[in-house]
Design a protein around this motif. Sequence first.
Motif, mmCIF file in Angstrom:
data_model
loop_
_atom_site.group_PDB
_atom_site.id
_atom_site.type_symbol
_atom_site.label_atom_id
_atom_site.label_comp_id
_atom_site.label_asym_id
_atom_site.label_seq_id
_atom_site.Cartn_x
_atom_site.Cartn_y
_atom_site.Cartn_z
ATOM 1 N N GLY A 200 0.797 -1.213 0.000
ATOM 2 C CA GLY A 200 0.000 0.000 0.000
ATOM 3 C C GLY A 200 0.829 1.261 0.000
ATOM 4 N N ASP A 236 -11.321 2.315 -0.815
ATOM 5 C CA ASP A 236 -10.047 1.612 -0.621
ATOM 6 C C ASP A 236 -10.248 0.130 -0.301
ATOM 7 O OD1 ASP A 236 -8.713 3.937 -1.121
ATOM 8 O OD2 ASP A 236 -8.383 4.441 0.988
ATOM 9 N N THR A 244 -5.430 0.662 -0.317
ATOM 10 C CA THR A 244 -5.542 1.649 -1.393
ATOM 11 C C THR A 244 -5.303 1.040 -2.761
ATOM 12 O OG1 THR A 244 -3.211 2.262 -1.105
ATOM 13 C CG2 THR A 244 -4.847 3.549 0.107
ATOM 14 N N ARG A 247 -8.557 0.267 -4.614
ATOM 15 C CA ARG A 247 -9.543 1.331 -4.774
ATOM 16 C C ARG A 247 -10.168 1.317 -6.175
ATOM 17 N NH1 ARG A 247 -4.466 3.570 -5.189
ATOM 18 N NH2 ARG A 247 -4.068 5.137 -6.814
#
Length: 312
Positions: A200, A236, A244, A247
């Motif tokens: 991430g 997310d 993330t 997303r």
Amino acid sequence: MRKILYILILFTMTTYSSEAQNRYNSLNTQEENVIENKHTEAPFTGQYDKFNENGTYICKRCNAPLYQSSDKFDSGCGWPAFDDEIEGAVKRIPDNDGLRTEIVCANCGGHLGHVFLGEGFTSTNTRHCVNSISMTFVPKGEPLPKIIAPHNDTEVAYLASGCFWGTEYHLQKIPGVISTTVGYMGGKTKNPTYREVCTGNTGHAETTKVVFDPSKVSFETIAKVYFETHDTSQIDGQGPDIGTQYRSVVFYTSDRQKATTEKLVKELEKNGYTVVTEVIPEETFYDAEAYHQDYYENKGSSPYCHIYQKKF
């Protein structure tokens, strides 16, 4: 009723998907993986590795002549090797890793392999390391098939909606889609690995690159399938996949794609759906590792977190 509708849509998509995947000669899954998705066949397994007949090697996808048998030699590397190509037949492209040089068919862009210089195998000091599966051999004296002209009227879309395995699964079945590739977009790290993206910290989203024929399918149709196969309300993440990198993002490649996406978002919101999907310009796309490509097709299963739901 929803389950029946989903099955009917998948049946329609699957009926035409094989034709849509390739607008040149028909390719099987293994050939698509190498020629279109830039995978590499295992060494010492190719048809033309230990092959010494006289003739011409042509592109399996478009029939363009690539190499003469007189330029073939045994390098011992496990793949067919040539120290020269037919003039103008092969295009060289620097690899994303910055170390190697990819070679593709100059006519259709199909992946062939890589070229290496300075190894001293022959007087040309050049080795074209080519996947057997990318070529077809025409024996000397037999007529060469007609070259299929390149298709330049294609469009590209970059769509992220959680794990790219599931996103690709649905998008690659749409009639008019030529090819799909999963990878990473929207981050700061160059040439990221899957392990890095999963932290991430790179900023990338797992993204599916969709090459399609706009005369057969519109971006709007593709975007609708995209929106109807993931939860647009989850920030997310997608289902149990949190982070993330999962997303929801539409990386638009034109003002028209942006306008179409924004129109569809308004329609969804009008229909009562929450949409947190980002709509931002495309950035550098990095191909994911080979084992991620066509994941569910190769596994023979379907996604657990990307389920079709009629929304429009």
